[in-house]
Motif scaffolding. Structure first.
Motif, PDB file in Angstrom:
ATOM      1  N   PHE A   1       0.836  -1.205   0.000  1.00  0.00           N
ATOM      2  CA  PHE A   1       0.000   0.000   0.000  1.00  0.00           C
ATOM      3  C   PHE A   1       0.872   1.256   0.000  1.00  0.00           C
ATOM      4  N   LEU A   2       2.106   1.122   0.512  1.00  0.00           N
ATOM      5  CA  LEU A   2       3.029   2.263   0.509  1.00  0.00           C
ATOM      6  C   LEU A   2       3.351   2.730  -0.911  1.00  0.00           C
ATOM      7  N   LEU A   3       3.356   1.803  -1.864  1.00  0.00           N
ATOM      8  CA  LEU A   3       3.608   2.174  -3.257  1.00  0.00           C
ATOM      9  C   LEU A   3       2.533   3.141  -3.749  1.00  0.00           C
ATOM     10  N   ALA A   4       1.269   2.801  -3.481  1.00  0.00           N
ATOM     11  CA  ALA A   4       0.170   3.686  -3.874  1.00  0.00           C
ATOM     12  C   ALA A   4       0.279   5.030  -3.169  1.00  0.00           C
ATOM     13  N   GLY A   5       0.644   5.014  -1.890  1.00  0.00           N
ATOM     14  CA  GLY A   5       0.820   6.255  -1.139  1.00  0.00           C
ATOM     15  C   GLY A   5       1.965   7.096  -1.679  1.00  0.00           C
TER      16      GLY A   5
ATOM     17  N   GLY B   1       4.812  22.057  -9.475  1.00  0.00           N
ATOM     18  CA  GLY B   1       5.010  22.162 -10.918  1.00  0.00           C
ATOM     19  C   GLY B   1       6.143  21.280 -11.421  1.00  0.00           C
ATOM     20  N   PHE B   2       6.802  20.549 -10.538  1.00  0.00           N
ATOM     21  CA  PHE B   2       7.877  19.633 -10.908  1.00  0.00           C
ATOM     22  C   PHE B   2       7.366  18.204 -10.808  1.00  0.00           C
ATOM     23  N   CYS B   3       7.460  17.470 -11.913  1.00  0.00           N
ATOM     24  CA  CYS B   3       7.012  16.079 -11.922  1.00  0.00           C
ATOM     25  C   CYS B   3       8.205  15.187 -12.248  1.00  0.00           C
ATOM     26  N   GLY B   4       8.694  14.508 -11.237  1.00  0.00           N
ATOM     27  CA  GLY B   4       9.828  13.614 -11.416  1.00  0.00           C
ATOM     28  C   GLY B   4       9.530  12.485 -12.387  1.00  0.00           C
ATOM     29  N   MET B   5       8.302  11.971 -12.360  1.00  0.00           N
ATOM     30  CA  MET B   5       7.943  10.879 -13.265  1.00  0.00           C
ATOM     31  C   MET B   5       7.971  11.366 -14.715  1.00  0.00           C
ATOM     32  N   ALA B   6       7.496  12.589 -14.955  1.00  0.00           N
ATOM     33  CA  ALA B   6       7.534  13.134 -16.320  1.00  0.00           C
ATOM     34  C   ALA B   6       8.975  13.311 -16.778  1.00  0.00           C
ATOM     35  N   ARG B   7       9.833  13.788 -15.892  1.00  0.00           N
ATOM     36  CA  ARG B   7      11.251  13.942 -16.243  1.00  0.00           C
ATOM     37  C   ARG B   7      11.871  12.594 -16.574  1.00  0.00           C
TER      38      ARG B   7
ATOM     39  N   LEU C   1       2.297  12.763  -6.965  1.00  0.00           N
ATOM     40  CA  LEU C   1       1.340  13.543  -7.755  1.00  0.00           C
ATOM     41  C   LEU C   1       0.949  14.828  -7.040  1.00  0.00           C
ATOM     42  N   LEU C   2       0.766  14.736  -5.731  1.00  0.00           N
ATOM     43  CA  LEU C   2       0.449  15.925  -4.941  1.00  0.00           C
ATOM     44  C   LEU C   2       1.595  16.934  -5.026  1.00  0.00           C
TER      45      LEU C   2
END
Length: 174
Positions: free
Chosen positions: A141-145, A158-164, A151-152
């Motif tokens: 469940f920690l993965l989902a958290g 305005g910085f998205c590590g996943m997008a980078r 995302l929060l």
């Protein structure tokens, strides 16, 4: 000042009469599918000072995005970028253009737009975390958290590590 929206059919007529059609989506979105007559000038490029033109009061410019939301939210900024031209927004954006059976150019060999890749990856990780949390061990469940916290953070900062991270993947290289 309210900027008028127009239907795809009305836009098609104005483009045939010489109006400039400007796509404000990002380059990756435009590469995957676009309106043949549209010129790309992304919202981020407009915000950094890039311009098309010059325009005069007799010119007509139609802005569009994917659904019409970005153009509506940034209408005044868009109008200021082509002042003193007459400005319209394509109601419903590219989605409405396609629903109206207007021609588009599509290149499905191009990768999905980066934000869609982020949504798919984040959604997959959340589902995996929840599924594994119920089926294997509660620690998953920690993965989902973790994804939710990311995302929060992206929304606030305005910085998205996943997008980078996704942007440097081989399938996203030109």
């Amino acid at each position: 000042m309210t900027i008028q929206t127009i239907t795809p059919a009305e836009a098609k007529v104005l483009v045939a009469q010489g109006a400039a059609l400007i796509d404000i989506r990002e380059r990756d979105e435009y590469a995957r599918e676009n309106i043949p007559e549209a010129h790309l000038l992304s919202l981020s490029a407009i915000e950094s000072g890039e311009r098309l033109g010059p325009f005069d009061p007799f010119d007509t410019v139609i802005f569009h995005c994917q659904s019409g939301t970005r153009t509506a939210q940034n209408a005044q900024k868009l109008a200021d970028s082509v002042a003193p031209a007459k400005v319209f927004l394509l109601e419903g954006g590219l989605t409405a253009w396609k629903k109206d059976a207007q021609e588009i150019l599509a290149d499905k060999s191009q990768p999905l737009p980066l934000m869609r890749q982020v949504q798919i990856a984040a959604g997959s990780l959340v589902l995996a975390g929840v599924g594994l949390g119920f089926g294997v061990h509660q620690g998953f469940f920690l993965l989902a958290g973790f994804v939710g916290a990311g995302l929060l953070f992206a929304g606030i900062s305005g910085f998205c590590g996943m997008a980078r991270l996704l942007a440097i993947m081989p399938w996203n290289k030109p």
